[in-house]
Every structure is written in C-alpha cells, then in structure tokens.
Motif scaffolding. Sequence first.
Motif, PDB file in Angstrom:
ATOM      1  N   UNK A   1       7.352   4.974  -2.249  1.00 42.62           N
ATOM      2  CA  UNK A   1       7.423   5.892  -0.943  1.00 42.62           C
ATOM      3  C   UNK A   1       7.521   5.116   0.319  1.00 42.62           C
ATOM      4  N   UNK A   2       8.002   5.834   1.257  1.00 43.93           N
ATOM      5  CA  UNK A   2       8.095   5.287   2.548  1.00 43.93           C
ATOM      6  C   UNK A   2       7.081   5.341   3.459  1.00 43.93           C
ATOM      7  N   UNK A   3       6.332   6.377   3.211  1.00 41.98           N
ATOM      8  CA  UNK A   3       5.030   6.584   4.027  1.00 41.98           C
ATOM      9  C   UNK A   3       3.843   6.078   3.055  1.00 41.98           C
ATOM     10  N   UNK A   4       2.759   5.642   3.636  1.00 45.66           N
ATOM     11  CA  UNK A   4       1.499   5.372   3.123  1.00 45.66           C
ATOM     12  C   UNK A   4       0.374   6.628   3.138  1.00 45.66           C
ATOM     13  N   UNK A   5       0.127   6.912   1.936  1.00 45.63           N
ATOM     14  CA  UNK A   5      -0.534   8.093   1.591  1.00 45.63           C
ATOM     15  C   UNK A   5      -2.122   7.846   1.540  1.00 45.63           C
TER      16      UNK A   5
ATOM     17  N   UNK B   1       0.772  -1.228  -0.084  1.00 48.84           N
ATOM     18  CA  UNK B   1      -0.043   0.027   0.011  1.00 48.84           C
ATOM     19  C   UNK B   1       0.893   1.285  -0.029  1.00 48.84           C
ATOM     20  N   UNK B   2       2.019   1.212  -0.559  1.00 39.40           N
ATOM     21  CA  UNK B   2       2.865   2.147  -0.709  1.00 39.40           C
ATOM     22  C   UNK B   2       2.964   2.730  -2.207  1.00 39.40           C
TER      23      UNK B   2
ATOM     24  N   UNK C   1       6.646  13.290  -3.604  1.00 37.49           N
ATOM     25  CA  UNK C   1       7.366  13.082  -4.489  1.00 37.49           C
ATOM     26  C   UNK C   1       8.433  14.247  -4.772  1.00 37.49           C
ATOM     27  N   UNK C   2       8.051  15.418  -4.235  1.00 36.50           N
ATOM     28  CA  UNK C   2       9.168  16.620  -4.263  1.00 36.50           C
ATOM     29  C   UNK C   2      10.343  16.071  -3.828  1.00 36.50           C
TER      30      UNK C   2
ATOM     31  N   UNK D   1      -1.275  14.214  -1.040  1.00 38.64           N
ATOM     32  CA  UNK D   1      -0.134  13.749  -0.535  1.00 38.64           C
ATOM     33  C   UNK D   1       0.949  13.042  -1.141  1.00 38.64           C
ATOM     34  N   UNK D   2       0.682  12.340  -1.981  1.00 43.04           N
ATOM     35  CA  UNK D   2       1.600  11.526  -2.875  1.00 43.04           C
ATOM     36  C   UNK D   2       2.206  12.482  -3.643  1.00 43.04           C
ATOM     37  N   UNK D   3       1.458  13.389  -4.449  1.00 50.84           N
ATOM     38  CA  UNK D   3       2.056  14.431  -5.187  1.00 50.84           C
ATOM     39  C   UNK D   3       3.121  15.326  -4.180  1.00 50.84           C
TER      40      UNK D   3
END
Length: 129
Positions: free
Chosen positions: A112-116, A90-91, A126-127, A121-123
């Motif tokens: 990603x290390x966190x689940x959004x 679910x990442x 990614x920065x 939040x995903x976008x």
Amino acid sequence: MEGEPVDKGRYQRLVGRFIYLSHTRPDIAHAINLMIQYMHDPFSSHIEVEFRVLGYLKIVLGNGIQFSPSNNMRIDTYTDADWVDSLDGRHSTSRYCAFVDDNLVTWHSKKQVVVSRSSAKVEFSCNGL
C-alpha cells in the motif's frame, strides 16, 4: 543494508526477467515482490537473493502450473491484508488469489502507498486494488 552497492542496471534486468517468469511460476512471486522493493538501491545481499531464486528454479526446472480436470466447477478466492508487516517501510501489503476447482488462475500482491494507523484502515484501503 548489507553488503556493497551493486550495478543497478544488472539487478533491474534480472528482476524484470523474474517478473516475466512469475506469470507461470507463482511459487517465486513473493521473492520477486521482495526484490522489487530494492530496485533503485540494490546491495550485494540483494544480488545473493536473486542467485538463490535462480538456484531454486534450477532444482525445480520441470515443475510448473498444471491444471487438473474436474466435472464440478468451483471458484474459491482468498484475500489477506497485513497491518504494517514490513519493517523497512511500515507499509501494509494486501494480496489475493483465486482458484477454479483446484487450479490457481490469478493472484496479486501489492504494498500500500499509505501507512495505516489501524487494521480497519488497511482493510478499507484494500478495496481499491
């Protein structure tokens, strides 16, 4: 997981060789990214994926990155971030690629290390690739 547990050291050595090879073979980068996710707990189904990639490489042995000449230099970049595309963890995964003229010069894919909880939040996350 499918199949029986396999020798983790053997699996990791072959994935390491694939990672090295992916610097000149972007066509296998996605498959390698999937293999890396099972580095610490591989099963026989994961070894089969490695063998499939080896078979693919045997078929396309003479192919590789080729740069074409051009008089007009143009730089194009593409980015993508999915929102919880992976059912295993679910990442989200973010990725980008850059072209100079029609030549691929760099690419990156990162889970990603966190689940959004939302695509915004995903976008935002990614920065910090």
